[in-house]
Enzyme design. Structure first.
Site, PDB file in Angstrom:
ATOM      1  N   CYS A 115       4.771  58.647   2.595  1.00 32.39           N
ATOM      2  CA  CYS A 115       3.400  58.161   2.404  1.00 32.39           C
ATOM      3  C   CYS A 115       2.597  58.147   3.706  1.00 32.39           C
ATOM      4  CB  CYS A 115       3.426  56.780   1.771  1.00 32.39           C
ATOM      5  SG  CYS A 115       4.187  56.825   0.137  1.00 32.39           S
ATOM      6  N   HIS A 256      -3.400  53.698   2.734  1.00 29.08           N
ATOM      7  CA  HIS A 256      -2.549  54.385   1.762  1.00 29.08           C
ATOM      8  C   HIS A 256      -2.593  53.594   0.461  1.00 29.08           C
ATOM      9  CE1 HIS A 256       0.706  56.238  -0.253  1.00 29.08           C
ATOM     10  NE2 HIS A 256       1.510  55.204  -0.136  1.00 29.08           N
ATOM     11  N   ASN A 286      -0.091  56.226  -6.781  1.00 29.33           N
ATOM     12  CA  ASN A 286       0.364  56.587  -5.435  1.00 29.33           C
ATOM     13  C   ASN A 286       0.696  58.083  -5.408  1.00 29.33           C
ATOM     14  OD1 ASN A 286       1.689  56.966  -3.020  1.00 29.33           O
ATOM     15  ND2 ASN A 286       3.041  55.206  -3.226  1.00 29.33           N
TER      16      ASN A 286
HETATM   17  N1  COA Z   1       6.544  46.460 -16.174  1.00 31.91           N
HETATM   18  C1  COA Z   1       6.961  45.199 -16.440  1.00 31.91           C
HETATM   19  N2  COA Z   1       7.791  44.527 -15.645  1.00 31.91           N
HETATM   20  C2  COA Z   1       8.241  45.146 -14.549  1.00 31.91           C
HETATM   21  C3  COA Z   1       7.853  46.444 -14.196  1.00 31.91           C
HETATM   22  C4  COA Z   1       6.981  47.119 -15.070  1.00 31.91           C
HETATM   23  N3  COA Z   1       6.549  48.360 -14.857  1.00 31.91           N
HETATM   24  N4  COA Z   1       8.438  46.788 -13.037  1.00 31.91           N
HETATM   25  C5  COA Z   1       9.160  45.743 -12.651  1.00 31.91           C
HETATM   26  N5  COA Z   1       9.060  44.749 -13.554  1.00 31.91           N
HETATM   27  C6  COA Z   1       9.705  43.447 -13.551  1.00 31.91           C
HETATM   28  C7  COA Z   1      10.942  43.436 -12.731  1.00 31.91           C
HETATM   29  O1  COA Z   1      12.038  43.946 -13.457  1.00 31.91           O
HETATM   30  C8  COA Z   1      11.088  41.959 -12.431  1.00 31.91           C
HETATM   31  O2  COA Z   1      11.673  41.334 -13.557  1.00 31.91           O
HETATM   32  P1  COA Z   1      12.783  40.214 -13.378  1.00 31.91           P
HETATM   33  O3  COA Z   1      12.081  39.104 -12.636  1.00 31.91           O
HETATM   34  O4  COA Z   1      13.153  39.889 -14.752  1.00 31.91           O
HETATM   35  O5  COA Z   1      13.873  40.855 -12.586  1.00 31.91           O
HETATM   36  C9  COA Z   1       9.645  41.493 -12.344  1.00 31.91           C
HETATM   37  O6  COA Z   1       8.845  42.492 -12.964  1.00 31.91           O
HETATM   38  C10 COA Z   1       9.162  41.290 -10.929  1.00 31.91           C
HETATM   39  O7  COA Z   1       9.588  42.411 -10.172  1.00 31.91           O
HETATM   40  P2  COA Z   1       9.173  42.575  -8.689  1.00 31.91           P
HETATM   41  O8  COA Z   1       9.825  43.767  -8.092  1.00 31.91           O
HETATM   42  O9  COA Z   1       9.274  41.265  -8.009  1.00 31.91           O
HETATM   43  O10 COA Z   1       7.621  42.911  -8.904  1.00 31.91           O
HETATM   44  P3  COA Z   1       6.538  42.999  -7.798  1.00 31.91           P
HETATM   45  O11 COA Z   1       5.479  42.056  -8.092  1.00 31.91           O
HETATM   46  O12 COA Z   1       7.139  43.000  -6.433  1.00 31.91           O
HETATM   47  O13 COA Z   1       5.953  44.457  -8.069  1.00 31.91           O
HETATM   48  C11 COA Z   1       6.101  46.702  -7.215  1.00 31.91           C
HETATM   49  C12 COA Z   1       6.777  45.591  -8.031  1.00 31.91           C
HETATM   50  C13 COA Z   1       7.007  47.906  -7.162  1.00 31.91           C
HETATM   51  C14 COA Z   1       4.784  47.042  -7.915  1.00 31.91           C
HETATM   52  C15 COA Z   1       5.814  46.190  -5.787  1.00 31.91           C
HETATM   53  O14 COA Z   1       6.960  45.582  -5.273  1.00 31.91           O
HETATM   54  C16 COA Z   1       5.372  47.243  -4.822  1.00 31.91           C
HETATM   55  O15 COA Z   1       4.297  47.760  -4.933  1.00 31.91           O
HETATM   56  N6  COA Z   1       6.199  47.535  -3.808  1.00 31.91           N
HETATM   57  C17 COA Z   1       5.888  48.387  -2.681  1.00 31.91           C
HETATM   58  C18 COA Z   1       5.435  49.759  -2.996  1.00 31.91           C
HETATM   59  C19 COA Z   1       5.134  50.489  -1.699  1.00 31.91           C
HETATM   60  O16 COA Z   1       4.342  50.076  -0.903  1.00 31.91           O
HETATM   61  N7  COA Z   1       5.770  51.570  -1.430  1.00 31.91           N
HETATM   62  C20 COA Z   1       5.657  52.122  -0.098  1.00 31.91           C
HETATM   63  C21 COA Z   1       5.062  53.353   0.025  1.00 31.91           C
HETATM   64  S1  COA Z   1       5.428  54.474  -1.233  1.00 31.91           S
END
Ligand code: COA
Length: 332
Positions: A115, A256, A286
């Site tokens: 990224c 980004h 993304n």
């Molecule tokens: N729909 C519904 N629930 C989902 C889901 C989806 N698409 N994806 C994850 N969940 C669930 C998880 O399983 C978790 O459930 P649990 O509590 O029962 O285990 C819950 O939602 C919370 O998950 P979590 O990972 O804490 O969510 P989050 O708020 O951190 O969001 C991302 C997840 C991936 C959106 C976020 O962490 C993110 O954007 N991360 C960084 C991405 C990034 O910057 N990448 C770098 C460059 S590419």
């Protein structure tokens, strides 16, 4: 004595495929819903390329740039393609693009920084220009993320989209324009949080690697989220300090586009208000190396960018890689 040359952007181009995957699409194939995706990521839809490869996305963006800015492909000196989804290991996607656009005199290479690929490419392209040896360098961020996304993994499938965007760099003796400064970083100890393990020399493709699902992207989203906010904000702040800039001086933060919450948290730590943050994650998700130039192209074409605008570009990605660049917009 050779005069100091700055690299300035003299053209922009973009391409996103026609097929739109909205959040409803994922409701049908995964245990997820539109509300979760919108509130947790800011994404409403993303694009998918059905047939073709990253070089096709990159070629379309390059052609769009050349058509809009009247550039002859034979005048290009170099092409840098930032991507983590090259058409194949080799030849480089840059070679394929060179051939497809007819850039007969250009050399080039691929750059793998996930990224952060566009920022690393911008700095690399600018160094070629500043050397005085090259006059027209095209930097393309292009990724066909749908090729490596696991559509059965709700943690990652909803996040990514396909797209490409290109900028043309040319020299200027006006030091007040173009790329002013960058702070770029890598930290390979982040390798276990965001990766695709299969297919390379560590795990060459076998039936076993396929069975173990090693040819798709894996991300520990929570871990990446925390370091992404801190990494992008810290380096952007450091760059602003180094260049005596405060939030009022900045026309736009160009982050980004990985997650709207990361974008908002970064802007807040920099003291930049939402109206000065480029955002298009809602439409494209993304697109990895393409997000920042896609923002630049769209905001420029919408008449929202003017010559002399001071921009801070910031990114964070797999590696870990991250960084920020201070760019003064130079297109009328
Ligand atoms: N729909 C519904 N629930 C989902 C889901 C989806 N698409 N994806 C994850 N969940 C669930 C998880 O399983 C978790 O459930 P649990 O509590 O029962 O285990 C819950 O939602 C919370 O998950 P979590 O990972 O804490 O969510 P989050 O708020 O951190 O969001 C991302 C997840 C991936 C959106 C976020 O962490 C993110 O954007 N991360 C960084 C991405 C990034 O910057 N990448 C770098 C460059 S590419």
């Amino acid at each position: 004595m050779r005069r100091r040359l700055n690299a300035r952007i003299t053209g922009v181009g973009m391409y996103v495929p026609d097929e739109i995957l909205d959040n409803k699409f994922f409701e049908k194939i995964l245990e997820t819903n539109d509300e979760w995706i919108r509130t947790r990521t800011g994404i409403q839809e993303r694009r998918r390329l059905n047939s073709g490869a990253t070089s096709d996305l990159a070629t379309a963006a390059a052609k769009d740039l050349m058509e809009k800015h009247d550039v002859n492909p034979e005048d290009l000196d170099a092409i840098i393609v930032a991507t983590v989804t090259p058409d194949m290991f080799f030849p480089a996607t840059a070679c394929l693009v060179q051939d497809k656009i007819g850039a007969k005199k250009a050399w080039g290479y691929d750059l793998s920084a996930a990224c952060s690929g566009f920022l690393f490419g911008l700095q690399s392209g600018a160094a070629l220009i500043e050397s005085g040896n090259f006059k027209k360098v095209m930097v393309i961020g292009a990724d066909k993320m749908s090729a490596i996304v696991d559509y059965s993994d709700r943690n990652t499938a909803i996040l990514f989209g396909d797209g490409a965007s290109a900028v043309l760099l040319e020299p200027t003796e006006d030091e007040s324009l173009g790329l002013q400064d960058s702070i770029l970083r890598t930290d390979g100890s982040g390798k276990d949080f965001l990766f695709m393990k299969g297919g390379g020399s560590l795990n060459p493709p076998t039936h076993e690697t396929i069975d173990q699902n090693m040819h798709v992207l894996f991300q520990d989203g929570k871990a990446v989220f925390k370091v992404a906010v801190k990494g992008m904000a810290d380096v952007s702040y450091e760059l602003m300090q180094k260049n005596n800039l405060n939030a009022d001086d900045i026309a736009y933060l160009v982050p980004h586009q990985a997650n709207l919450r990361i974008i908002d948290a970064t802007a807040e730590r920099m003291g930049v208000t939402r109206d000065k943050v480029m955002i298009n994650i809602d439409k494209y998700g993304n697109t990895t190396a393409a997000t920042i130039p896609l923002c630049l192209t769209e905001y420029y074409r919408a008449g929202k960018l003017k010559k002399g605008d001071k921009l801070i570009l910031a990114a964070f990605g797999a590696g870990f890689t991250w960084g920020a660049s201070y760019l003064v917009w130079s297109l009328d």
